[in-house]
Design a protein around this motif. Sequence first.
Motif, PDB file in Angstrom:
ATOM      1  N   TRP A 241       0.846  -1.188   0.000  1.00 40.05           N
ATOM      2  CA  TRP A 241       0.000   0.000   0.000  1.00 40.05           C
ATOM      3  C   TRP A 241       0.883   1.241   0.000  1.00 40.05           C
ATOM      4  CZ3 TRP A 241      -5.324  -0.110  -0.122  1.00 40.05           C
ATOM      5  CH2 TRP A 241      -5.938  -1.344   0.137  1.00 40.05           C
ATOM      6  N   GLY A 242       0.402   2.300  -0.636  1.00 43.72           N
ATOM      7  CA  GLY A 242       1.125   3.565  -0.587  1.00 43.72           C
ATOM      8  C   GLY A 242       2.525   3.436  -1.140  1.00 43.72           C
ATOM      9  N   GLY A 243       3.520   3.760  -0.321  1.00 42.67           N
ATOM     10  CA  GLY A 243       4.898   3.763  -0.791  1.00 42.67           C
ATOM     11  C   GLY A 243       5.533   2.398  -0.909  1.00 42.67           C
ATOM     12  N   PHE A 244       4.841   1.333  -0.525  1.00 44.39           N
ATOM     13  CA  PHE A 244       5.415  -0.010  -0.557  1.00 44.39           C
ATOM     14  C   PHE A 244       4.977  -0.683  -1.847  1.00 44.39           C
ATOM     15  CE2 PHE A 244       4.206   1.260   3.743  1.00 44.39           C
ATOM     16  CZ  PHE A 244       5.471   1.542   4.213  1.00 44.39           C
ATOM     17  N   HIS A 245       5.893  -0.796  -2.790  1.00 41.98           N
ATOM     18  CA  HIS A 245       5.501  -1.151  -4.148  1.00 41.98           C
ATOM     19  C   HIS A 245       6.224  -2.388  -4.649  1.00 41.98           C
ATOM     20  CE1 HIS A 245       9.310   0.799  -5.139  1.00 41.98           C
ATOM     21  NE2 HIS A 245       8.900   1.846  -4.445  1.00 41.98           N
ATOM     22  N   THR A 246       5.808  -2.827  -5.829  1.00 44.44           N
ATOM     23  CA  THR A 246       6.430  -3.969  -6.482  1.00 44.44           C
ATOM     24  C   THR A 246       6.502  -3.677  -7.974  1.00 44.44           C
ATOM     25  OG1 THR A 246       6.346  -6.384  -6.701  1.00 44.44           O
ATOM     26  CG2 THR A 246       4.270  -5.214  -6.951  1.00 44.44           C
ATOM     27  N   GLU A 247       7.360  -4.380  -8.681  1.00 43.44           N
ATOM     28  CA  GLU A 247       7.464  -4.163 -10.124  1.00 43.44           C
ATOM     29  C   GLU A 247       6.174  -4.605 -10.815  1.00 43.44           C
ATOM     30  OE1 GLU A 247      10.918  -5.546 -12.189  1.00 43.44           O
ATOM     31  OE2 GLU A 247      12.179  -5.318 -10.407  1.00 43.44           O
ATOM     32  N   PHE A 248       5.785  -3.842 -11.819  1.00 42.43           N
ATOM     33  CA  PHE A 248       4.575  -4.181 -12.573  1.00 42.43           C
ATOM     34  C   PHE A 248       4.684  -5.592 -13.150  1.00 42.43           C
ATOM     35  CE2 PHE A 248       2.021  -4.461 -16.406  1.00 42.43           C
ATOM     36  CZ  PHE A 248       0.806  -3.937 -15.993  1.00 42.43           C
ATOM     37  N   SER A 249       5.869  -5.960 -13.596  1.00 42.84           N
ATOM     38  CA  SER A 249       6.047  -7.283 -14.203  1.00 42.84           C
ATOM     39  C   SER A 249       5.767  -8.414 -13.224  1.00 42.84           C
ATOM     40  CB  SER A 249       7.468  -7.422 -14.759  1.00 42.84           C
ATOM     41  OG  SER A 249       8.432  -7.294 -13.723  1.00 42.84           O
ATOM     42  N   HIS A 250       5.829  -8.120 -11.916  1.00 45.59           N
ATOM     43  CA  HIS A 250       5.585  -9.157 -10.919  1.00 45.59           C
ATOM     44  C   HIS A 250       4.100  -9.453 -10.734  1.00 45.59           C
ATOM     45  CE1 HIS A 250       9.714  -8.282  -8.866  1.00 45.59           C
ATOM     46  NE2 HIS A 250       9.824  -8.991  -9.969  1.00 45.59           N
ATOM     47  N   LEU A 251       3.227  -8.626 -11.311  1.00 48.11           N
ATOM     48  CA  LEU A 251       1.791  -8.876 -11.163  1.00 48.11           C
ATOM     49  C   LEU A 251       1.394 -10.212 -11.778  1.00 48.11           C
ATOM     50  CD1 LEU A 251       0.186  -5.380 -11.906  1.00 48.11           C
ATOM     51  CD2 LEU A 251       0.902  -6.345  -9.708  1.00 48.11           C
ATOM     52  N   ALA A 252       2.121 -10.630 -12.805  1.00 45.75           N
ATOM     53  CA  ALA A 252       1.787 -11.890 -13.485  1.00 45.75           C
ATOM     54  C   ALA A 252       2.384 -13.102 -12.782  1.00 45.75           C
ATOM     55  CB  ALA A 252       2.274 -11.843 -14.933  1.00 45.75           C
ATOM     56  N   ARG A 253       3.126 -12.862 -11.709  1.00 56.88           N
ATOM     57  CA  ARG A 253       3.756 -13.974 -11.001  1.00 56.88           C
ATOM     58  C   ARG A 253       2.690 -14.907 -10.424  1.00 56.88           C
ATOM     59  NH1 ARG A 253       5.777 -14.996  -5.790  1.00 56.88           N
ATOM     60  NH2 ARG A 253       7.710 -16.190  -5.785  1.00 56.88           N
ATOM     61  N   GLY A 254       2.875 -16.195 -10.624  1.00 58.11           N
ATOM     62  CA  GLY A 254       1.933 -17.174 -10.105  1.00 58.11           C
ATOM     63  C   GLY A 254       0.867 -17.587 -11.100  1.00 58.11           C
ATOM     64  N   PHE A 255       0.774 -16.869 -12.223  1.00 53.92           N
ATOM     65  CA  PHE A 255      -0.186 -17.233 -13.261  1.00 53.92           C
ATOM     66  C   PHE A 255       0.521 -18.059 -14.333  1.00 53.92           C
ATOM     67  CE2 PHE A 255      -1.920 -13.301 -11.439  1.00 53.92           C
ATOM     68  CZ  PHE A 255      -3.201 -13.734 -11.112  1.00 53.92           C
ATOM     69  N   GLN A 256      -0.241 -18.900 -15.002  1.00 54.52           N
ATOM     70  CA  GLN A 256       0.336 -19.795 -15.996  1.00 54.52           C
ATOM     71  C   GLN A 256      -0.299 -19.562 -17.365  1.00 54.52           C
ATOM     72  OE1 GLN A 256       2.884 -21.712 -15.048  1.00 54.52           O
ATOM     73  NE2 GLN A 256       2.622 -20.990 -12.932  1.00 54.52           N
ATOM     74  N   GLY A 257       0.458 -19.871 -18.408  1.00 52.84           N
ATOM     75  CA  GLY A 257      -0.074 -19.853 -19.765  1.00 52.84           C
ATOM     76  C   GLY A 257      -0.678 -18.523 -20.155  1.00 52.84           C
ATOM     77  N   ASN A 258      -1.890 -18.587 -20.728  1.00 50.06           N
ATOM     78  CA  ASN A 258      -2.553 -17.378 -21.210  1.00 50.06           C
ATOM     79  C   ASN A 258      -2.890 -16.401 -20.091  1.00 50.06           C
ATOM     80  OD1 ASN A 258      -2.471 -18.363 -23.825  1.00 50.06           O
ATOM     81  ND2 ASN A 258      -4.515 -19.305 -23.697  1.00 50.06           N
ATOM     82  N   GLU A 259      -2.981 -16.907 -18.865  1.00 50.13           N
ATOM     83  CA  GLU A 259      -3.326 -16.022 -17.754  1.00 50.13           C
ATOM     84  C   GLU A 259      -2.225 -15.007 -17.466  1.00 50.13           C
ATOM     85  OE1 GLU A 259      -4.556 -18.140 -14.250  1.00 50.13           O
ATOM     86  OE2 GLU A 259      -6.669 -17.892 -14.816  1.00 50.13           O
ATOM     87  N   ARG A 260      -0.989 -15.294 -17.873  1.00 48.33           N
ATOM     88  CA  ARG A 260       0.090 -14.330 -17.641  1.00 48.33           C
ATOM     89  C   ARG A 260      -0.138 -13.065 -18.473  1.00 48.33           C
ATOM     90  NH1 ARG A 260       4.358 -15.876 -14.751  1.00 48.33           N
ATOM     91  NH2 ARG A 260       5.638 -14.210 -15.647  1.00 48.33           N
TER      92      ARG A 260
END
Length: 313
Positions: A241-260
Amino acid sequence: AMEELERALAEAGGTGAPPAWGGRLRGLLLEELERGRDELARPRSGYATPVGVAVAACSDTLVGVAPVSPGMRVDPDVASEREWRVGAALAGALCHAAALPAPSAAEDLVMLFGELESHLVLAVPARHGDAELAAVAYEEGTAGIDRLRTRALVLPGHVLDGAHGTLSAPIGLVQHPLRVAEAVARLGGRPADDESVEAHEDAVLALLGVTTAPARPHDDPDPARRVARRILQRLHGMGKWGGFHTEFSHLARGFQGNERALADSVGEALLAEGLLSEKRSVGQRHVFLDPRRARDIHTLIDTGVLPKGLTLP
């Protein structure tokens, strides 16, 4: 202030300094912490003189104090990104020096929080805690933080005795970023390092019980909505939340195949609607949950009801 504190500490006898020196050392420490707060607000912090934190062994407790607002115990958003990394690194260093075992449940997290004259205090139980080791671990844990130079001073326990009496459990979120920092550290990670935090994400989420939401996002029959709920749930679970962030590319982490690919598109939609906000850092896209949209975010995670303006792919 740092140099004067170091000189006084050496003159007093280091960690063996008698209590008569306590007032003088504490006064110099507070001056250094105030200087550190100013430094952390600058584009480059500690380049002339490193930003100082302090650690001490107090009875059966290892205590650390950092030039960070103690208000982040209640509202993590009051801390800047660099303040957060200093606090996270200090949390990790204390856990390492106390040799705390890996936790198996959220109830095993033991770090307490307090304040010393408007500065954040962290403490962990440590029957044989080594403050010198905590200082070394802190400096190792902050070595890779961009545009920050910082170091830890080891003080006699009596200098931080007043802070020792103000300690309490964190307030509010089970997924408070400082609780996440403790969990990451005790699982063997480095809480001020994004890649290390990401590597321990699944274990931290399981530890904090995030996967037991009332309406499981994993069971949502709509693919895009399921992905959106899982993304938001994971970010919430890791305290992003707020200032504690993650790379946008990490949003797809944990998804497989077309879901990425779908996760990337859903992430863009969440940004467009303002549920996520973006910070650009050294050419990378970093995202975080917008606290102003907390109600919509929790509603979507828990029930699957989309905010009025959100259009998913």
